[in-house]
Design a protein around this motif. Structure first.
Motif, PDB file in Angstrom:
ATOM      1  N   ALA A   1      -2.314  -3.572  -3.436  1.00  0.00           N
ATOM      2  CA  ALA A   1      -2.616  -3.691  -2.009  1.00  0.00           C
ATOM      3  C   ALA A   1      -4.017  -4.239  -1.783  1.00  0.00           C
ATOM      4  CB  ALA A   1      -2.467  -2.342  -1.329  1.00  0.00           C
ATOM      5  N   LEU A   2      -4.921  -3.947  -2.706  1.00  0.00           N
ATOM      6  CA  LEU A   2      -6.273  -4.480  -2.582  1.00  0.00           C
ATOM      7  C   LEU A   2      -6.567  -5.330  -3.816  1.00  0.00           C
ATOM      8  CD1 LEU A   2      -8.108  -1.275  -1.300  1.00  0.00           C
ATOM      9  CD2 LEU A   2      -7.360  -3.235   0.056  1.00  0.00           C
TER      10      LEU A   2
ATOM     11  N   ILE B   1      -4.279   0.655   6.056  1.00  0.00           N
ATOM     12  CA  ILE B   1      -5.677   0.713   5.668  1.00  0.00           C
ATOM     13  C   ILE B   1      -6.329  -0.515   6.266  1.00  0.00           C
ATOM     14  CG2 ILE B   1      -7.241   0.685   3.685  1.00  0.00           C
ATOM     15  CD1 ILE B   1      -5.243   3.086   3.912  1.00  0.00           C
TER      16      ILE B   1
ATOM     17  N   CYS C   1       0.829  -1.215   0.000  1.00  0.00           N
ATOM     18  CA  CYS C   1       0.000   0.000   0.000  1.00  0.00           C
ATOM     19  C   CYS C   1       0.856   1.255   0.000  1.00  0.00           C
ATOM     20  CB  CYS C   1      -0.910  -0.031   1.218  1.00  0.00           C
ATOM     21  SG  CYS C   1      -1.801   1.483   1.509  1.00  0.00           S
ATOM     22  N   ILE C   2       0.441   2.257  -0.772  1.00  0.00           N
ATOM     23  CA  ILE C   2       1.188   3.517  -0.785  1.00  0.00           C
ATOM     24  C   ILE C   2       0.398   4.639  -0.104  1.00  0.00           C
ATOM     25  CG2 ILE C   2       2.554   2.963  -2.837  1.00  0.00           C
ATOM     26  CD1 ILE C   2       0.478   4.813  -4.343  1.00  0.00           C
ATOM     27  N   ILE C   3      -0.641   4.265   0.625  1.00  0.00           N
ATOM     28  CA  ILE C   3      -1.435   5.219   1.416  1.00  0.00           C
ATOM     29  C   ILE C   3      -1.924   6.412   0.573  1.00  0.00           C
ATOM     30  CG2 ILE C   3      -1.494   6.545   3.573  1.00  0.00           C
ATOM     31  CD1 ILE C   3      -1.019   3.769   4.244  1.00  0.00           C
ATOM     32  N   CYS C   4      -2.480   6.106  -0.543  1.00  0.00           N
ATOM     33  CA  CYS C   4      -3.028   7.184  -1.361  1.00  0.00           C
ATOM     34  C   CYS C   4      -4.447   7.524  -0.926  1.00  0.00           C
ATOM     35  CB  CYS C   4      -3.009   6.795  -2.828  1.00  0.00           C
ATOM     36  SG  CYS C   4      -4.152   5.469  -3.203  1.00  0.00           S
ATOM     37  N   ALA C   5      -5.039   6.620  -0.142  1.00  0.00           N
ATOM     38  CA  ALA C   5      -6.392   6.831   0.406  1.00  0.00           C
ATOM     39  C   ALA C   5      -7.496   6.890  -0.649  1.00  0.00           C
ATOM     40  CB  ALA C   5      -6.437   8.063   1.299  1.00  0.00           C
ATOM     41  N   ARG C   6      -7.211   6.421  -1.838  1.00  0.00           N
ATOM     42  CA  ARG C   6      -8.298   6.366  -2.818  1.00  0.00           C
ATOM     43  C   ARG C   6      -9.416   5.461  -2.321  1.00  0.00           C
ATOM     44  NH1 ARG C   6      -5.900   5.244  -8.821  1.00  0.00           N
ATOM     45  NH2 ARG C   6      -4.242   6.789  -8.802  1.00  0.00           N
ATOM     46  N   CYS C   7      -9.005   4.321  -1.765  1.00  0.00           N
ATOM     47  CA  CYS C   7     -10.002   3.346  -1.318  1.00  0.00           C
ATOM     48  C   CYS C   7     -10.885   3.945  -0.226  1.00  0.00           C
ATOM     49  CB  CYS C   7      -9.314   2.076  -0.817  1.00  0.00           C
ATOM     50  SG  CYS C   7      -8.040   2.370   0.416  1.00  0.00           S
TER      51      CYS C   7
ATOM     52  N   CYS D   1      -7.452   1.072  -6.422  1.00  0.00           N
ATOM     53  CA  CYS D   1      -6.129   0.945  -5.809  1.00  0.00           C
ATOM     54  C   CYS D   1      -5.069   0.952  -6.910  1.00  0.00           C
ATOM     55  CB  CYS D   1      -6.046  -0.335  -4.992  1.00  0.00           C
ATOM     56  SG  CYS D   1      -4.466  -0.547  -4.169  1.00  0.00           S
ATOM     57  N   PRO D   2      -4.131   1.901  -6.857  1.00  0.00           N
ATOM     58  CA  PRO D   2      -3.153   1.993  -7.940  1.00  0.00           C
ATOM     59  C   PRO D   2      -2.144   0.853  -7.914  1.00  0.00           C
ATOM     60  CG  PRO D   2      -2.666   3.608  -6.234  1.00  0.00           C
ATOM     61  CD  PRO D   2      -3.969   2.959  -5.855  1.00  0.00           C
ATOM     62  N   VAL D   3      -2.045   0.194  -6.755  1.00  0.00           N
ATOM     63  CA  VAL D   3      -1.067  -0.891  -6.619  1.00  0.00           C
ATOM     64  C   VAL D   3      -1.793  -2.190  -6.276  1.00  0.00           C
ATOM     65  CG1 VAL D   3       0.791   0.655  -5.941  1.00  0.00           C
ATOM     66  CG2 VAL D   3      -0.710  -0.300  -4.195  1.00  0.00           C
TER      67      VAL D   3
HETATM   68  S1  SF4 Z   1      -6.032   2.528  -2.674  1.00  0.00           S
HETATM   69 FE1  SF4 Z   1      -4.488   0.920  -2.385  1.00  0.00          FE
HETATM   70  S2  SF4 Z   1      -2.559   2.007  -2.202  1.00  0.00           S
HETATM   71 FE2  SF4 Z   1      -4.156   3.532  -1.922  1.00  0.00          FE
HETATM   72  S3  SF4 Z   1      -4.482   3.612   0.286  1.00  0.00           S
HETATM   73 FE3  SF4 Z   1      -5.955   2.140  -0.500  1.00  0.00          FE
HETATM   74  S4  SF4 Z   1      -4.902   0.170  -0.311  1.00  0.00           S
HETATM   75 FE4  SF4 Z   1      -3.330   1.750  -0.137  1.00  0.00          FE
END
Ligand code: SF4
Ligand code: SF4
Ligand code: FES
Ligand code: FES
Lengths: 158, 863
Positions: B207-208, B183, B153-159, B203-205
């Protein structure tokens, strides 16, 4: 469990802010003052009292290191391990404290006297490395200074 | 304003961000946290750019331009900052791309590849969020379909922003801080809302990820096919990711007019019915109560012989065809053409779940039943959205999301009038819970109140009649009938009349209502009464992916394609010329009338394509009795449905993923779906089957491809005219029905009293449940793993009186039959009503229903 008295005061808080969310921090402080930690049950109770989704309270509580979720010792040692402090030896200090107190970060001494935590920047970078014990700052630390501080605290006990 | 960005001059409006300006100039600025459909966050710092005269780099996503601003997106300073940021992100990143599902479409991979450094300076041990020490991967299930790997996760908080802001749920949060940030959801509140799957796509990566897709295939090995969701009427646009005749996943094919890049989880995860092993594989012929597989030749021969004989012995009107609101326009078009030309009857319908489809005599009134008069986008331009008889989140999830959006962004008011509490409650200004089936009284009460308080703007002399009609609906009486407090009706009447642009959305309950016409008339009366300058509009939200198409294309007993009356000579001629075949001008029978005709001996054979009336007709005993009495029944479907089981010949159709064609969504937008792979096993596209059958019969249905049918539709069907198959995607236009514009007049609509019944005190409400839709979704494992069972929802107080607890097995009984089902206590169900889902084969809800009852009632017994 939060006591009746504190519960009442938390409910009062609800009215004080235009957004109920803003009451989370003062509510957390009230609970912390009462019992020196804020465990999961209390977090849920706060959410219930403020009529907020539990996750809001959990997020806030976990953001701030001063709201431990487990019971802590009489003295909660919080060593800053952020940038400035780390550059000036905070990690060494943590290791030293672990050895001295014979506990790991996050643990409490068996006699319930000390809990050791590492925290993010406490805004005292100019006097790094530093730590906070309960409400007090201790700055420009060295191993010797740490020895002295802990000894004093123990003495205060007796 | 003039901005110079990398030496390019751009003109933009005030209030534009640097990032938007750059996009306009065709300049790429890398971003992580920014997402066009989410609020600006400014958290990832990847978008830093240099602005002349400002000492520090600025966030392109969160900085508004000002006149004369000079921006550099590629200066050495910017490049260095970007490299640095990407290096930071990789300090703790596990770099486990070889086993990550996101590899190949990961924004982190792409940006590091493009802007990052190839050197690594950090030697420290990486931070790891361990979930289970015995596991190699730190996978944490945070919802039934969502798996989190925090290390990536890069903590972009999109989710989080999606779940909180867009979906309006409180299931996902950001815990701890600094490099320990993670998250997560609370274990007792997993992320299980109906839109949860969107976070995987946002999620750009890696992580999800989703349980359904993970570890199955590398994305670059799959092919991406443009398609449209086969479930609800919203018609979200999809990509099917396929390989070797299998769908591996579904993602959004963003269409801002409809879905804005989001899907509900039914559409996202419900695709796996397509590759279900129970799919019909060959034509089947019933012999001694057993089905034996036969060749297409044999099947066609049997059908042709039997149909021919019945036609010869009794006449063409002894045969009937039932199409489907779930199949494509091309399928339905060919189907009705086959019945109208080859068989020679207008006995055609598709409304198998409606007790009394509106009679076709007064055709002018069809106008209101075409579908939405507004577009989904129009919802954003209204002051008030009035929802009547519609559980929006269950029936039209993406419209529900749009309503949430416009409420949040534009402050649009929402009024909910429903027989049960629905999810939009938390954004509604008023919620009115009326007793099931009492809408007409309720609406007349509002009308009367508006007249009483002179809140209308229309001239006095125009409403004399109306005044007379509704005057008996005084507050007390209406409150008594509907159960809505008088005060509330008064407040709402006033509130509505203060709004300028009101959109009425009518849902499933109104479509299946015993007084559909009257409800629609009452709403029209209300719109007219508000009158003068104020704009109100009525929208009937049809349920299925192609309900509107089935209506448009003439799967109706009394209308040719394009709603042209079958008995209108000019229309008839038009089609006779096109089809080179004589047509019958005798209106056919609607589905309920067909069933009656069977029992009277005036209908002998039926061809059912893509519908399952045994499960769907609101009177199972009657439906079964009639269908079993047929001399000959053909069923064409993708599974051996309950109706197929009683058929004489069963033909395997192809799913939406296996054919080209078009669907018309509930706002009447014609959309193209493309074939992902050829029909599985020995199945064929539905239109293809009908064509081959027609040709077997000696007709000339010469359509090599689905698009030839689309072209014919565009040529023949007036409202579809000008739709070129190739252009559908580009113009994405809605059908224009302005030709139907006529003056709407006040119409009298009176409330029909629903008789009480002490023996059967509970009103039965049916509908879709979360994660399921119609009859198909339960065939897929993905959705079943989330919700595998249906419950009878009952008000807790009623349950207490009956000594019923959550999860108890109970019996629902009506005069027609009884079913066993588990109870679920739910506060959103009104006292005196129960809700039973229609999505599970095992729950034979229609066994409780009686086609002659205005409202179905049951009693409850403990099992
Ligand atoms: S969208 Fe993905 S990368 Fe961004 S905060 Fe949520 S889990 Fe992390
Ligand atoms: S079921 Fe409806 S809302 Fe959900 S993805 Fe399909 S079309 Fe969209
Ligand atoms: S880095 Fe330790 S106080 Fe700021
Ligand atoms: S995109 Fe601007 S800060 Fe993340």
């Amino acid at each position: 469990m939060i006591s009746k008295k504190i519960k009442g005061r938390i409910v009062e808080l609800k009215e004080k802010f235009p957004q109920r969310k803003s009451a989370i921090l003062p509510a957390l402080h009230l609970v912390l003052k009462e019992k020196n930690y804020v465990e999961k049950e209390s977090l849920k109770e706060i959410a219930g009292l403020l009529e907020l989704p539990p996750i809001e309270v959990f997020e806030t509580a976990s953001f701030y290191t001063m709201f431990p979720q487990k019971k802590v010792g009489k003295y909660h040692i919080q060593v800053c391990t952020n940038l400035s402090c780390s550059l000036l030896g905070a990690e060494e200090l943590v290791k030293y404290l672990e050895e001295k107190l014979k506990i790991k970060v996050g643990e409490t001494t068996p006699n319930g006297m000390f809990t050791l935590s590492t925290v993010e920047c406490l805004g005292s970078c100019g006097t790094a490395p530093m730590m906070q014990i309960n409400e007090d700052y201790y700055e420009n630390l060295t191993k010797e200074k740490v020895d002295r501080i802990l000894d004093d605290l123990l003495k205060k006990q007796i | 304003m003039k901005i110079t960005i990398d030496n390019k001059e751009v003109e933009v409006d005030p209030g534009t961000t640097i990032l938007e300006t750059a996009k306009k100039a065709g300049i790429e600025i890398p971003t992580f946290c920014w997402h066009e459909k989410l609020d600006v966050y400014g958290g990832c710092r990847l978008c830093l750019v240099e602005v002349d005269d400002l000492p520090k780099l600025q966030l392109a996503c969160a900085t508004y331009v000002c006149d004369g601003m000079r921006v550099k997106t590629n200066s050495p300073k910017v490049i260095k900052a970007r490299k640095g940021n990407l290096e930071f992100l990789l300090i703790n990143h596990p770099l486990d791309c070889p086993t990550c599902d996101k590899a190949g479409e990961c924004e982190l991979q792409d940006y590091v590849f493009k802007y990052g450094s190839d050197k690594k300076r950090f030697k420290e041990k990486k931070r790891r969020f361990i979930v289970d020490r015995s596991q190699t991967f730190d996978d944490l299930k945070i919802g039934p379909q969502i798996i989190r790997n925090q290390n990536r996760c890069i903590i972009c908080a999109r989710c989080i922003r999606f779940i909180k802001d867009i979906a309006g749920e409180d299931e996902l949060g950001d815990f701890n801080k600094g490099y320990r940030s993670e998250i997560n959801s609370l274990p007792e509140i997993p992320i299980a809302n109906q839109y949860a799957g969107n976070v995987v796509e946002l999620c750009p990566v890696g992580a999800l990820t989703s349980k359904a897709f993970r570890y199955k295939i590398r994305v670059w090995l799959t092919k991406k096919i443009e398609s449209v969701c086969p479930f609800c009427g919203d018609g979200c646009n999809l990509f099917l990711w396929v390989k070797d005749n299998r769908i591996y996943r579904v993602t959004s094919r963003r269409n801002d007019k409809i879905d804005e890049g989001f899907l509900c989880d039914r559409g996202r995860f419900g695709y796996d019915f397509v590759n279900h092993p129970d799919r019909l594989k060959t034509p089947l012929l019933k012999e001694n109560n057993d089905f034996i597989p036969v060749s297409w030749e044999e099947a066609f021969e049997t059908i042709a012989k039997r149909f021919e004989k019945i036609k010869k012995d009794y006449g063409p009107d002894f045969l009937a065809g039932v199409g489907s609101p779930k199949l494509a326009n091309e399928d339905n078009y060919i189907f009705q053409k086959f019945f109208r030309t080859v068989i020679g009857t207008n006995n055609i319908d598709h409304r198998v779940n409606i007790k009394n489809p509106l009679p076709g005599s007064d055709f002018k009134d069809y106008k209101n039943f075409f579908g939405m008069s507004d577009s989904i986008e129009d919802l954003e331009n209204s002051d008030l959205i009035f929802i009547l008889g519609c559980d929006m989140n269950l029936e039209h999830p993406i419209i529900a999301l749009r309503i949430r959006k416009t409420q949040r962004k534009n402050g649009t008011f929402v009024i909910l009038a429903n027989p049960k509490r629905t999810k939009l409650k938390n954004i509604a200004t008023y919620e009115l819970l009326y007793k099931y089936g009492t809408e007409v009284a309720f609406l007349n009460g509002i009308l009367n109140q508006i007249i009483d308080e002179k809140l209308y703007r229309i001239e006095e002399n125009k409403i004399r009649e109306l005044k007379d009609w509704v005057k008996e609906y005084d507050l007390d009486k209406v409150s008594d009938i509907t159960g809505v407090p008088a005060e509330k009706i008064k407040t709402v009447a006033k509130f509505i009349s203060q709004k300028e642009r009101v959109i009425f959305l009518l849902g499933r309950e109104i479509i299946l209502h015993h007084q559909t016409q009257d409800v629609v008339d009452s709403v029209n009366n209300l719109i007219l009464l508000l009158g003068n300058g104020r704009k109100g509009s009525l929208n009937l939200l049809w349920e299925y992916n192609n309900s509107c198409g089935a209506l448009d294309i003439g799967i109706l007993p009394d209308r040719l394609p394009g709603y042209l009356p079958v008995n209108d000579l000019e229309s008839k001629k038009r089609f006779e010329n096109f089809w080179k075949e004589k047509l019958s001008e005798k209106p056919g029978k609607s589905f309920n009338k067909m069933l009656e005709a069977i029992l009277q001996g005036s209908l002998k054979a039926m061809y059912i394509m893509g519908s399952d009336p045994v499960r769907e007709f609101p009177d199972r005993n009657f439906g079964l009795k009639a269908l079993k009495k047929l001399d000959f029944l053909v069923v064409q479907d993708i599974f051996l449905t309950e109706t197929a089981k009683i058929a004489d010949v069963v033909l395997p159709g192809a799913s939406f993923a296996e054919k080209d064609g078009t669907f018309t969504n509930c706002e009447r937008r014609v959309q193209k779906l493309k074939r992902g792979f050829k029909p599985l096993y020995d199945s064929k596209a539905d239109w293809e089957i009908i064509c081959e059958l027609a040709n077997y019969w000696g007709s000339d249905f010469d359509y090599p491809q689905a698009k030839d049918i689309t072209s014919e539709i565009a040529e023949v069907v007036p409202i579809y005219s000008g739709f070129k198959c190739e252009q559908i995607d580009e113009n994405r236009k809605r059908l224009d029905l302005s030709f139907e514009k006529e003056k709407v007049r006040f119409k009298r609509a009176d409330y029909k009293k629903i008789p009480d019944d002490k023996e059967y005190p509970f009103v039965l409400i049916t509908g879709n449940t979360y994660y399921h839709f119609g009859t198909l979704t339960q065939k897929g494992e993905n959705l079943n793993s989330i919700v595998s069972e249906g419950f009878c929802e009952i008000n807790p107080e009623d349950a207490k009186n009956l000594d019923i607890f959550d999860g108890d097995l109970i019996k629902l009984e009506s005069l027609s039959g009884k079913i066993e089902i588990k109870a679920k206590l739910k506060g959103n169900i009104q006292k005196g009503t129960v809700f039973v889902p229609i999505n599970f084969e095992k729950i034979r809800y229609n066994l409780l229903m009686d086609k002659d009852k205005l409202v179905d009632r049951v009693r409850i017994r403990k099992s």
